[in-house]
Design a protein around this motif. Sequence first.
Motif, PDB file in Angstrom:
ATOM      1  N   TYR A 182       0.826  -1.198   0.000  1.00  0.00           N
ATOM      2  CA  TYR A 182       0.000   0.000   0.000  1.00  0.00           C
ATOM      3  C   TYR A 182       0.871   1.263   0.000  1.00  0.00           C
ATOM      4  CZ  TYR A 182      -3.354   3.524   1.451  1.00  0.00           C
ATOM      5  OH  TYR A 182      -4.125   4.655   1.515  1.00  0.00           O
ATOM      6  N   GLY A 183       0.534   2.198  -0.900  1.00  0.00           N
ATOM      7  CA  GLY A 183       1.257   3.455  -0.989  1.00  0.00           C
ATOM      8  C   GLY A 183       2.332   3.479  -2.049  1.00  0.00           C
ATOM      9  N   ALA A 184       2.631   2.326  -2.677  1.00  0.00           N
ATOM     10  CA  ALA A 184       3.707   2.271  -3.661  1.00  0.00           C
ATOM     11  C   ALA A 184       3.209   2.273  -5.101  1.00  0.00           C
ATOM     12  CB  ALA A 184       4.579   1.035  -3.427  1.00  0.00           C
ATOM     13  N   GLY A 185       1.923   2.008  -5.322  1.00  0.00           N
ATOM     14  CA  GLY A 185       1.378   1.997  -6.669  1.00  0.00           C
ATOM     15  C   GLY A 185       0.929   3.381  -7.114  1.00  0.00           C
ATOM     16  N   ASN A 186       0.468   3.471  -8.356  1.00  0.00           N
ATOM     17  CA  ASN A 186      -0.076   4.730  -8.867  1.00  0.00           C
ATOM     18  C   ASN A 186      -1.347   5.111  -8.130  1.00  0.00           C
ATOM     19  OD1 ASN A 186       0.744   4.363 -12.430  1.00  0.00           O
ATOM     20  ND2 ASN A 186       1.975   5.041 -10.722  1.00  0.00           N
ATOM     21  N   LEU A 187      -1.669   6.390  -8.162  1.00  0.00           N
ATOM     22  CA  LEU A 187      -2.877   6.903  -7.530  1.00  0.00           C
ATOM     23  C   LEU A 187      -4.025   6.991  -8.531  1.00  0.00           C
ATOM     24  CD1 LEU A 187      -1.494   9.779  -5.277  1.00  0.00           C
ATOM     25  CD2 LEU A 187      -2.825   7.815  -4.474  1.00  0.00           C
ATOM     26  N   VAL A 188      -5.212   6.653  -8.069  1.00  0.00           N
ATOM     27  CA  VAL A 188      -6.469   6.985  -8.748  1.00  0.00           C
ATOM     28  C   VAL A 188      -7.207   7.896  -7.781  1.00  0.00           C
ATOM     29  CG1 VAL A 188      -8.666   6.119  -9.591  1.00  0.00           C
ATOM     30  CG2 VAL A 188      -6.582   4.828 -10.048  1.00  0.00           C
ATOM     31  N   GLY A 189      -7.188   9.183  -8.059  1.00  0.00           N
ATOM     32  CA  GLY A 189      -7.699  10.137  -7.074  1.00  0.00           C
ATOM     33  C   GLY A 189      -6.823  10.057  -5.832  1.00  0.00           C
ATOM     34  N   SER A 190      -7.428   9.710  -4.701  1.00  0.00           N
ATOM     35  CA  SER A 190      -6.669   9.557  -3.454  1.00  0.00           C
ATOM     36  C   SER A 190      -6.507   8.082  -3.071  1.00  0.00           C
ATOM     37  CB  SER A 190      -7.378  10.310  -2.325  1.00  0.00           C
ATOM     38  OG  SER A 190      -8.703   9.830  -2.145  1.00  0.00           O
ATOM     39  N   SER A 191      -6.785   7.176  -4.008  1.00  0.00           N
ATOM     40  CA  SER A 191      -6.682   5.740  -3.765  1.00  0.00           C
ATOM     41  C   SER A 191      -5.447   5.180  -4.472  1.00  0.00           C
ATOM     42  CB  SER A 191      -7.920   5.007  -4.286  1.00  0.00           C
ATOM     43  OG  SER A 191      -9.100   5.530  -3.732  1.00  0.00           O
ATOM     44  N   TYR A 192      -4.784   4.226  -3.830  1.00  0.00           N
ATOM     45  CA  TYR A 192      -3.626   3.581  -4.434  1.00  0.00           C
ATOM     46  C   TYR A 192      -4.052   2.317  -5.185  1.00  0.00           C
ATOM     47  CZ  TYR A 192      -0.378   6.625  -1.955  1.00  0.00           C
ATOM     48  OH  TYR A 192       0.318   7.721  -1.504  1.00  0.00           O
ATOM     49  N   VAL A 193      -3.431   2.097  -6.333  1.00  0.00           N
ATOM     50  CA  VAL A 193      -3.681   0.882  -7.106  1.00  0.00           C
ATOM     51  C   VAL A 193      -2.834  -0.240  -6.516  1.00  0.00           C
ATOM     52  CG1 VAL A 193      -3.563  -0.215  -9.377  1.00  0.00           C
ATOM     53  CG2 VAL A 193      -4.198   2.199  -9.186  1.00  0.00           C
ATOM     54  N   VAL A 194      -3.509  -1.277  -6.020  1.00  0.00           N
ATOM     55  CA  VAL A 194      -2.807  -2.387  -5.367  1.00  0.00           C
ATOM     56  C   VAL A 194      -2.812  -3.642  -6.242  1.00  0.00           C
ATOM     57  CG1 VAL A 194      -3.196  -1.551  -3.029  1.00  0.00           C
ATOM     58  CG2 VAL A 194      -4.901  -3.039  -4.096  1.00  0.00           C
ATOM     59  N   TYR A 195      -3.559  -3.617  -7.353  1.00  0.00           N
ATOM     60  CA  TYR A 195      -3.590  -4.769  -8.248  1.00  0.00           C
ATOM     61  C   TYR A 195      -3.979  -4.320  -9.645  1.00  0.00           C
ATOM     62  CZ  TYR A 195      -4.812  -9.259 -10.319  1.00  0.00           C
ATOM     63  OH  TYR A 195      -4.870 -10.350 -11.154  1.00  0.00           O
ATOM     64  N   ASN A 196      -3.345  -4.945 -10.648  1.00  0.00           N
ATOM     65  CA  ASN A 196      -3.699  -4.720 -12.049  1.00  0.00           C
ATOM     66  C   ASN A 196      -3.385  -6.017 -12.791  1.00  0.00           C
ATOM     67  OD1 ASN A 196      -4.092  -3.916 -14.690  1.00  0.00           O
ATOM     68  ND2 ASN A 196      -3.092  -1.937 -14.436  1.00  0.00           N
ATOM     69  N   GLY A 197      -4.408  -6.751 -13.193  1.00  0.00           N
ATOM     70  CA  GLY A 197      -4.172  -8.028 -13.849  1.00  0.00           C
ATOM     71  C   GLY A 197      -5.469  -8.719 -14.176  1.00  0.00           C
ATOM     72  N   TYR A 198      -5.395 -10.043 -14.410  1.00  0.00           N
ATOM     73  CA  TYR A 198      -6.592 -10.786 -14.808  1.00  0.00           C
ATOM     74  C   TYR A 198      -7.034 -11.806 -13.756  1.00  0.00           C
ATOM     75  CZ  TYR A 198      -2.775 -13.851 -16.307  1.00  0.00           C
ATOM     76  OH  TYR A 198      -1.635 -14.603 -16.349  1.00  0.00           O
ATOM     77  N   GLY A 199      -6.485 -11.746 -12.530  1.00  0.00           N
ATOM     78  CA  GLY A 199      -6.816 -12.703 -11.488  1.00  0.00           C
ATOM     79  C   GLY A 199      -7.981 -12.268 -10.618  1.00  0.00           C
ATOM     80  N   ASN A 200      -8.099 -12.940  -9.451  1.00  0.00           N
ATOM     81  CA  ASN A 200      -9.246 -12.655  -8.583  1.00  0.00           C
ATOM     82  C   ASN A 200      -8.859 -12.512  -7.110  1.00  0.00           C
ATOM     83  OD1 ASN A 200      -8.657 -15.358  -8.109  1.00  0.00           O
ATOM     84  ND2 ASN A 200     -10.796 -15.943  -7.864  1.00  0.00           N
ATOM     85  N   PHE A 201      -7.589 -12.221  -6.813  1.00  0.00           N
ATOM     86  CA  PHE A 201      -7.221 -11.928  -5.426  1.00  0.00           C
ATOM     87  C   PHE A 201      -5.893 -11.187  -5.394  1.00  0.00           C
ATOM     88  CE2 PHE A 201      -4.826 -15.749  -6.201  1.00  0.00           C
ATOM     89  CZ  PHE A 201      -3.658 -15.586  -5.462  1.00  0.00           C
ATOM     90  N   VAL A 202      -5.662 -10.508  -4.275  1.00  0.00           N
ATOM     91  CA  VAL A 202      -4.382  -9.837  -4.034  1.00  0.00           C
ATOM     92  C   VAL A 202      -4.160  -9.775  -2.533  1.00  0.00           C
ATOM     93  CG1 VAL A 202      -5.459  -7.523  -4.081  1.00  0.00           C
ATOM     94  CG2 VAL A 202      -2.998  -7.765  -4.453  1.00  0.00           C
ATOM     95  N   ASN A 203      -2.917 -10.002  -2.110  1.00  0.00           N
ATOM     96  CA  ASN A 203      -2.553  -9.860  -0.701  1.00  0.00           C
ATOM     97  C   ASN A 203      -1.893  -8.494  -0.523  1.00  0.00           C
ATOM     98  OD1 ASN A 203      -2.209 -10.927   2.044  1.00  0.00           O
ATOM     99  ND2 ASN A 203      -0.027 -10.788   1.580  1.00  0.00           N
ATOM    100  N   VAL A 204      -2.560  -7.606   0.183  1.00  0.00           N
ATOM    101  CA  VAL A 204      -2.099  -6.229   0.333  1.00  0.00           C
ATOM    102  C   VAL A 204      -1.342  -6.089   1.645  1.00  0.00           C
ATOM    103  CG1 VAL A 204      -2.791  -3.808   0.391  1.00  0.00           C
ATOM    104  CG2 VAL A 204      -4.099  -5.446  -0.973  1.00  0.00           C
ATOM    105  N   THR A 205      -0.143  -5.518   1.581  1.00  0.00           N
ATOM    106  CA  THR A 205       0.688  -5.297   2.761  1.00  0.00           C
ATOM    107  C   THR A 205       0.909  -3.800   2.960  1.00  0.00           C
ATOM    108  OG1 THR A 205       2.746  -5.451   1.477  1.00  0.00           O
ATOM    109  CG2 THR A 205       1.855  -7.506   2.377  1.00  0.00           C
ATOM    110  N   GLY A 206       1.588  -3.459   4.057  1.00  0.00           N
ATOM    111  CA  GLY A 206       1.900  -2.055   4.320  1.00  0.00           C
ATOM    112  C   GLY A 206       0.756  -1.249   4.877  1.00  0.00           C
ATOM    113  N   LEU A 207      -0.265  -1.926   5.426  1.00  0.00           N
ATOM    114  CA  LEU A 207      -1.418  -1.232   5.990  1.00  0.00           C
ATOM    115  C   LEU A 207      -1.151  -0.844   7.442  1.00  0.00           C
ATOM    116  CD1 LEU A 207      -4.184  -3.627   4.608  1.00  0.00           C
ATOM    117  CD2 LEU A 207      -3.311  -1.526   3.572  1.00  0.00           C
ATOM    118  N   SER A 208      -1.943   0.058   7.970  1.00  0.00           N
ATOM    119  CA  SER A 208      -1.845   0.478   9.372  1.00  0.00           C
ATOM    120  C   SER A 208      -2.795  -0.355  10.223  1.00  0.00           C
ATOM    121  CB  SER A 208      -2.185   1.961   9.523  1.00  0.00           C
ATOM    122  OG  SER A 208      -1.269   2.760   8.805  1.00  0.00           O
ATOM    123  N   ASN A 209      -2.437  -0.550  11.492  1.00  0.00           N
ATOM    124  CA  ASN A 209      -3.271  -1.362  12.373  1.00  0.00           C
ATOM    125  C   ASN A 209      -4.546  -0.624  12.770  1.00  0.00           C
ATOM    126  OD1 ASN A 209      -2.893  -0.123  15.311  1.00  0.00           O
ATOM    127  ND2 ASN A 209      -0.885  -0.097  14.325  1.00  0.00           N
TER     128      ASN A 209
END
Length: 205
Positions: free
Chosen positions: A100-127
Motif C-alpha cells: 500500500y502506498g507504492a502503486g499509482n494513484l487513482v484520485g486519493s486511492s492507491y492501485v494495489v492490483y492490475n491483472g486478470y486474477g481474482n485476489f491480491v494480498n495487500v501489505t503495508g497497511l496500518s493497524n
Amino acid sequence: TSLSPGVTYTAAAFAFNGSSSTYNYMTTGYPTKTFTTLAAEPTSASNTISFSNVTDNSMTVSWTIPSSGAGVYRIVTCKPGTTNTDLPTDATYYIPSATYGAGNLVGSSYVVYNGYGNFVNVTGLSNSQNYSFSVFEYNVATNTYNNTYNYQTSSYLNGYAQTLAVEPTVASSGLTFSNITSNSVRATWANGNGARRNVGVRAGR
C-alpha cells in the motif's frame, strides 16, 4: 460516431472551394492523423468481495469475476475508510503495487492490483484501520496507435475491512496458581505490553 472499438483509423482534412458542381479540392499537402478508438467497455462488474488472512498490517482481498460481460483485466484500488468513489480515467495505464502506498494513484486511492486474477494480498497497511477497496473491470486493444484502456466505472465492486490491532511484543509471564479448591483457582501473572489479556483453562495436561 459509429466507429468500432479498438480499431485504428486515419483521418484526412481537405480544403476546397466552390459549391454544388464547382467543388475544387486541394489534394496535396493535406494533414492526416491516425488514432485508435478505445477498447470495448466491459458490461459486468466483479462481485462478492471477501477478506481473509487479516493481520495488523495486511489482508487478502478476493472477488468473483462475472461469467459474462467481464473485462479481460481489472484494477483494484485501496484507501482508508469505508467508501471509495475514486474512478480511473480511460486511456490510462495504472502501475500497481501490493504494498500500500507504492502503486499509482487513482484520485486519493492507491492501485494495489492490475491483472486478470481474482485476489491480491495487500501489505503495508496500518493497524486498527478500515480500508475500502474498489474493483474495476477494463479492456485494452492490441497493436494500437494510442492507449485504449477502457474502464467500466458505471458499475464496480466495493467493500471494506478493518486490520487487526497491533500485536503485542512482550508476552505475559510468571503464571502461578494459588487458593486451589475443588472448583476454583486463583491465577496471577506479570503483564506483557498488550492493553488487554485473556486467560483460558482446559482439562488435561
